[in-house]
Enzyme design. Structure first.
Site, PDB file in Angstrom:
ATOM      1  N   GLU A 273      -2.085  10.430  -0.698  1.00 41.86           N
ATOM      2  CA  GLU A 273      -3.381   9.777  -0.482  1.00 41.86           C
ATOM      3  C   GLU A 273      -3.631   9.552   0.994  1.00 41.86           C
ATOM      4  O   GLU A 273      -4.750   9.734   1.477  1.00 41.86           O
ATOM      5  CB  GLU A 273      -3.419   8.438  -1.226  1.00 41.86           C
ATOM      6  CG  GLU A 273      -4.799   7.777  -1.247  1.00 41.86           C
ATOM      7  CD  GLU A 273      -5.025   6.781  -0.108  1.00 41.86           C
ATOM      8  OE1 GLU A 273      -6.164   6.308   0.034  1.00 41.86           O
ATOM      9  OE2 GLU A 273      -4.061   6.487   0.645  1.00 41.86           O
ATOM     10  N   GLU A 274      -2.606   9.163   1.723  1.00 41.81           N
ATOM     11  CA  GLU A 274      -2.785   8.790   3.115  1.00 41.81           C
ATOM     12  C   GLU A 274      -3.084   9.986   4.013  1.00 41.81           C
ATOM     13  O   GLU A 274      -3.551   9.823   5.137  1.00 41.81           O
ATOM     14  CB  GLU A 274      -1.542   8.052   3.633  1.00 41.81           C
ATOM     15  CG  GLU A 274      -1.203   6.770   2.887  1.00 41.81           C
ATOM     16  CD  GLU A 274      -2.204   5.644   3.121  1.00 41.81           C
ATOM     17  OE1 GLU A 274      -3.220   5.882   3.815  1.00 41.81           O
ATOM     18  OE2 GLU A 274      -1.973   4.537   2.608  1.00 41.81           O
TER      19      GLU A 274
ATOM     20  N   ASP B 181       0.842  -1.204   0.000  1.00 42.37           N
ATOM     21  CA  ASP B 181       0.000   0.000   0.000  1.00 42.37           C
ATOM     22  C   ASP B 181       0.869   1.242   0.000  1.00 42.37           C
ATOM     23  O   ASP B 181       1.200   1.764   1.062  1.00 42.37           O
ATOM     24  CB  ASP B 181      -0.904  -0.034   1.232  1.00 42.37           C
ATOM     25  CG  ASP B 181      -1.800   1.177   1.332  1.00 42.37           C
ATOM     26  OD1 ASP B 181      -2.087   1.794   0.298  1.00 42.37           O
ATOM     27  OD2 ASP B 181      -2.214   1.515   2.469  1.00 42.37           O
TER      28      ASP B 181
ATOM     29  N   HIS C 133      -1.380  -1.033   6.753  1.00 41.35           N
ATOM     30  CA  HIS C 133      -0.941   0.097   7.568  1.00 41.35           C
ATOM     31  C   HIS C 133      -0.114  -0.354   8.775  1.00 41.35           C
ATOM     32  O   HIS C 133      -0.175   0.263   9.848  1.00 41.35           O
ATOM     33  CB  HIS C 133      -2.144   0.931   8.033  1.00 41.35           C
ATOM     34  CG  HIS C 133      -2.753   1.748   6.941  1.00 41.35           C
ATOM     35  ND1 HIS C 133      -3.794   2.630   7.161  1.00 41.35           N
ATOM     36  CD2 HIS C 133      -2.484   1.817   5.612  1.00 41.35           C
ATOM     37  CE1 HIS C 133      -4.136   3.206   6.019  1.00 41.35           C
ATOM     38  NE2 HIS C 133      -3.342   2.723   5.058  1.00 41.35           N
TER      39      HIS C 133
END
Length: 861
Positions: free
Chosen positions: A209-210, A174, A309
């Site tokens: 994005e995060e 990710d 994550h």
């Protein structure tokens, strides 16, 4: 397969006869669900001499981003290094493109590169909370591949992945995996000599994005080529194993385009579950829908999302074949969307709710429209009613008042419905005992499918016990009742616009077929043939197994981050009961084949198995080294009071966190302290850097002893001030610019109460005195952001002074992201190094700790 009634096989022999089907079909579904292609190493096919997508190259890109550069949290130096590396990769593709054109003069191919940089703000409601984001000088790397003509650039598909990673994770899957796949797709397309795109492909490597999708917002609202985007394909990862899953699709054209992928994998069930909001997650796809108004596909790797994550989101934990599967699917999709047969020119009307049923069935990707579904399901329901009526045999013809066909079906429907209710009730009773009586909740957490062993017997015992209350029901009656219920649910669900209702039709059709064949080969009054059971059970067994695999892959790891208050035990228990009821719809007619005595024995047997499972699971630990508990640690320096505190929180309801909190207090807090949970309410601003996810946390707060080695703090000058201040007494307003200066501090957040009449964030501030949350994410080295406000002057406060809570993260004080330069992180990093080693030993590696050095305070402006 079935003997005459006088020599009827018993339940054990019948089950042994059906065992190959009951075991073989779920195993087949497992192989299909998790089957991956062989990874390819060579970037060129040795047989054809043509370029091919190489998993080895994809993973090399992912490894460089996630391990050589490292934790690319927005605002950090590593984030800037990721941006720099990405620009170089884009330029290499452009040069490669120019070389390809020189090698084949006349080839229609052009590669353009943009390094977008910009600032902006957007509203980002999430988890029922209103939030505003602002960002300064964030970046995107954009590559457009086209035939070089205006006509070829008029209609484009956008394919997106994000370069940044989140706070506690190196982000190999990710989303460095997707970045590597996009780079490989570009290489293969450009190096394929005969490929010329009819329609353009825009590759967006978004860089934030995060931090709540700031960079995709930047692209969608400010890039000059956004008006050419007709569809978006977003690539994500919430896990590291298994096939990539199409979990969100917003038009029939794009779903049919996805069918051109070599190994499509997706289901409308996942699509509707995700879009319902049950899963508290989101992707950049939201920005493309909201600001570009385009349709598209959201695709992600979801298996083993325990590592989502987490620190162990590393290349070494990405299953071989994952990158190959996802990469080849994306490449096949892009080849179709850029071809003359592409649906892109027809997608000018933008986003609309999809009206398409799609699912994966034993390796086949099936797609049909809602209109077709309504016709098919109506035909199924009508045929079911006609068949049941025509084949009805009065069970008591010698009596003057024999039972009608309608009366028989009502009793059969009650029996089937009672089994469903009994299964749900019993699993939730067991869930209550596990969670509230035994205090052993989440004992199944470390294995996605182990919960079936705990709650499967409970579901079966509940279903069987319910039949003891219903009384005697004919086997044939309950069998046809299953058919009528399945076909009815399919039709009614589809008429209500629920595409997932198609799963009932998929099981209903073979049940009808099995009954028709049974009527042909048997006499009225005979038992239902075991062949009929085998034929009717095949589809629900395969689809039900697939439901189990996909649903549990997502929901079991999810329970580790949905908060202590969430009823995790009941959620998982209900999933087992629901999916199990679909998988074994013929349980009720099968047990009524043998009578009350067999039902009673079965209920007792599965009750004993339930008790045994509860005993075994009560001895299990929810966590292990590869399925860890998430613990969130903040070292907070309050610049207002000059105090230091340690904040510790968890995001799950598993037992033992209070014990861990007491151990932390003994080891790191002042002597004699007794830790107490802190209320996570609107006044608790210590966790605002993680808002609104912070609402799921169960936090503790400890005083820190001022050890000498913890006294050296990183330099900062974090201030919040008001400039351009003007009071308009006639209008009753105050206008000001809120200025946040945060050198060396990232992910800043401010919280204040005011009645805002106007501001620069949007045109619709809440028309009331309320609390406002504003979070920031900016590029490395940018240390100032502002918000222009006009507020209503409260009665009795002519200065309209505003009390502001502010907090942020030391850019140099994040463990383990900044482990290589720990000496620059001051006292927070000194504490974290000690804490990380201690908690690893204390929990035997069962905890993944996010460690953040924060600074905050309160000021009045």
């Amino acid at each position: 397969m079935s003997p005459p009634p006088h020599s009827r096989w018993g339940p054990v022999r019948s089950l042994l006869c059906l065992a190959p089907l009951l075991l073989g079909v779920p195993f087949l579904a497992y192989k299909v669900n998790y089957g991956l292609p062989e990874p390819i190493v060579d970037p060129v096919n040795p047989s054809t001499g043509l370029p091919q997508l190489s998993e080895a190259r994809v993973l090399a890109h992912a490894k460089y981003l996630s391990e050589d550069i490292g934790f690319r949290t927005v605002g950090t130096r590593e984030h800037a290094l990721g941006d720099e590396w990405m620009i170089k990769q884009a330029e290499l593709i452009r040069l490669q493109c120019e070389d390809a054109v020189r090698a084949r003069p006349g080839r229609k191919l052009q590669c353009e590169v943009w390094h977008q940089q910009g600032s902006g703000s957007h509203r980002f409601d999430m988890m029922g909370h209103r939030l505003y984001k602002t960002y300064v000088d964030l970046t995107n790397i954009v590559v457009r591949i086209s035939d070089g003509t205006d006509a070829g650039k008029e209609h484009a598909v956008l394919v997106n992945a994000h370069v940044d990673s989140t706070l506690p994770s190196p982000g190999a899957a990710d989303d460095a995996l997707s970045v590597g796949i996009m780079l490989e797709c570009m290489r293969v397309l450009v190096d394929t000599p005969d490929w010329e795109p009819t329609h353009a492909i825009i590759f967006l490597f978004n860089n934030a994005e995060e931090s709540l999708q700031d960079a995709s917002h930047l692209f969608s609202t400010q890039h000059p080529i956004v008006n050419t985007v007709r569809a978006a394909v977003n690539l994500e990862a919430a896990g590291t194993t298994g096939r990539e899953l199409l979990f969100q699709a917003t038009s029939e054209q794009m779903i049919r385009a996805y069918a051109y992928a070599p190994r499509p994998f997706g289901t409308i069930v996942a699509n509707e579950v995700f879009t319902s909001g049950i899963i508290l997650s989101d992707t950049d796809f939201r920005q493309f829908e909201q600001y570009l108004n385009v349709t598209g596909l959201d695709i992600a790797v979801v298996g083993n999302s325990y590592l989502y994550h987490m620190r162990k989101d590393l290349v070494e934990n990405i299953e071989p074949g994952v990158a190959q599967h996802m990469g080849e699917n994306v490449l096949g999709l892009l080849l179709h969307l850029s071809s003359p047969e592409s649906p892109l020119p027809a997608l000018t009307e933008g986003y609309s709710r999809p009206s398409t049923v799609f699912y994966q069935f034993l390796g086949q990707f099936v797609v049909y429209s809602f209109s077709t579904a309504k016709i098919l399901y109506a035909l199924l329901f009508t045929a079911s009613i006609v068949f049941v009526r025509l084949t009805y045999v009065d069970p008591a013809p010698a009596l003057r008042q024999g039972k009608s066909a309608f009366g028989e079906q009502v009793k059969g429907t009650i029996a089937v419905s009672a089994a469903l209710v009994g299964a749900f009730l019993n699993v939730n009773v067991v869930a209550f005992i596990m969670a509230k009586v035994l205090h052993k909740q989440m004992s199944w957490f470390s294995s996605e499918r182990s919960c079936v062993l705990l709650y499967g017997p409970a579901a079966l015992s509940g279903a069987l016990a319910s039949q003891l209350l219903v009384g005697r029901v004919r086997e044939r009656t309950s069998f046809t009742a299953v058919l009528l219920l399945q076909s009815f649910l399919a039709l009614v669900g589809q008429l209500a616009g629920i595409g997932s209702a198609g799963v009932f039709a998929l099981s209903g059709f073979p049940i009808l077929l099995s009954l028709v064949l049974n009527a042909i080969v048997s006499k009225p009054g005979d038992d239902i043939s075991l062949w009929s059971y085998a034929l009717a059970a095949f589809t629900p067994l395969s689809l039900g197994a697939q439901m189990f695999y996909i649903t549990l892959d997502v929901f079991v790891p999810l329970t580790g981050r949905i908060g202590e208050e969430a009823p995790a035990e009941h959620i998982i228990a209900s999933i087992v009961a629901g999916a199990g009821s679909y998988t074994l719809p013929l349980l009720v007619p099968f047990v009524h084949r043998f009578g009350r005595r067999t039902i009673l024995r079965g209920a007792v047997l599965f009750s004993m198995l339930t008790a045994l499972a509860m005993a075994i699971f009560s001895m299990r630990s929810p966590f292990d080294a590869m399925h860890q508990k998430r613990v969130f640690i903040i070292h907070m320096e309050n610049v207002t009071t000059q105090e230091q505190h340690l904040h510790v929180a968890a995001a799950d309801g598993a037992p033992g966190f209070d014990i861990l909190a007491h151990s932390i207090a003994r080891q790191f807090s002042v002597p004699g302290v007794v830790p107490e949970p802190v209320s996570m309410n609107t006044w608790n601003n210590d966790w605002d850097t993680m808002y609104p996810f912070s609402n799921f946390l169960t936090p503790y707060k400890f005083d820190l002893p001022l050890k000498p080695e913890y006294m050296d703090a990183p330099e900062h000058d974090f201030t919040v001030t008001a400039v351009n201040n003007k009071i308009d007494t006639a209008a009753g307003t105050r206008s000001l610019t809120l200025k946040i200066y945060h050198p060396g501090i990232i992910w800043t957040a401010v919280t204040f109460d005011a009645h805002v009449l106007q501001w620069a964030l949007d045109n619709n501030p809440p028309d009331e005195y309320t609390r406002h949350y504003i979070k920031e994410g900016s590029f490395y080295g940018h240390d100032t952001w502002t918000v222009d406000l006009v507020v209503k002057i409260p009665e009795g406060d002519p200065d309209a002074r505003i009390r502001v809570n502010f907090v942020g993260i030391h850019e140099k004080a994040m463990w383990p992201g900044k482990k290589a330069e720990k000496e620059l992180g001051g006292r927070a990093m000194a504490l974290f190094e000690e804490f990380d080693a201690w908690i690893e030993k204390e929990t035997e590696g069962k905890v993944d700790a996010l460690l953040l050095g924060c600074v905050g305070g309160i000021t009045t402006v």
